[in-house]
Design a protein around this motif. Structure first.
Motif, short mmCIF file in Angstrom:
data_model
loop_
_atom_site.label_atom_id
_atom_site.label_comp_id
_atom_site.label_asym_id
_atom_site.label_seq_id
_atom_site.Cartn_x
_atom_site.Cartn_y
_atom_site.Cartn_z
N MET A 191 0.61 -1.07 -0.06
CA MET A 191 0.02 -0.01 0.02
C MET A 191 0.86 1.25 0.01
SD MET A 191 -3.28 0.93 2.64
CE MET A 191 -4.42 0.96 1.44
N ILE A 192 0.53 2.22 -0.71
CA ILE A 192 1.50 3.43 -0.89
C ILE A 192 0.89 4.33 0.45
CG2 ILE A 192 1.74 5.65 -1.99
CD1 ILE A 192 0.70 4.21 -4.62
N THR A 193 2.08 4.78 0.90
CA THR A 193 2.03 5.58 2.18
C THR A 193 2.35 7.08 2.19
OG1 THR A 193 4.38 4.98 2.89
CG2 THR A 193 2.76 3.63 3.82
N ASN A 194 2.95 7.53 1.01
CA ASN A 194 3.44 8.79 0.91
C ASN A 194 3.94 9.08 -0.60
OD1 ASN A 194 5.92 8.07 1.48
ND2 ASN A 194 6.18 9.43 3.19
N GLU B 207 11.05 14.35 4.28
CA GLU B 207 10.62 13.17 3.63
C GLU B 207 10.50 13.27 2.09
OE1 GLU B 207 7.00 15.23 4.94
OE2 GLU B 207 8.99 15.14 5.89
#
Length: 139
Positions: free
Chosen positions: A1-4, A53
């Motif tokens: 799953m993509i988190t950012n 980030e």
């Protein structure tokens, strides 16, 4: 799953000059600057100190893009028509004044929008930089 979102790339004319612009003029910091031993590829990233980030990859157009695509990107940079970064600012008018004093070219002075105050500048390679002072939308 993509988190950012971790990285975005910005095509530039000269990595050294763009790195200096993003650090010295815009206040970003260096993340990485590595060149392969054979000199065939350079990986240079900067980030805003408040958002470490998200790395901004500064890169000149080249392989794996085709020669036609490289030529098209370079033409767009020369014409000042490439999209770059959208950045949030605390005070758009003050940021406009500060960056103008540093020689940054603006193509749109601060203007009221439904979402806040927006100005549009160009980085030293011609990429658009949208500066937005957000406010709650009451539409």
């Amino acid at each position: 799953m993509i988190t950012n979102v971790a990285i975005t790339s910005v095509f530039v004319k000269d990595v050294d000059a763009s790195k200096a612009f993003y650090i010295d003029v815009l206040g970003f910091v260096e993340n990485a600057d590595v060149t392969l031993a054979d000199g065939s590829y350079r990986w240079c990233t900067v980030s805003h100190p408040s958002q470490p980030e998200l790395a901004v990859h500064l890169t000149v157009p080249g392989p794996p893009h085709s020669p036609d695509m490289v030529a098209a990107i370079n033409r767009a940079l020369d014409e000042g028509g490439m999209h770059g970064l959208g950045m949030n600012v605390d005070d758009c008018r003050k940021t406009f004044e500060d960056l103008s004093a540093k020689g940054v070219e603006f193509i749109q002075e601060p203007e009221e929008r439904p979402y806040g105050i927006e100005a549009v500048a160009r980085d030293n390679s011609g990429n658009w930089m949208v500066l937005v002072e957000h406010r709650a939308y009451s539409g």
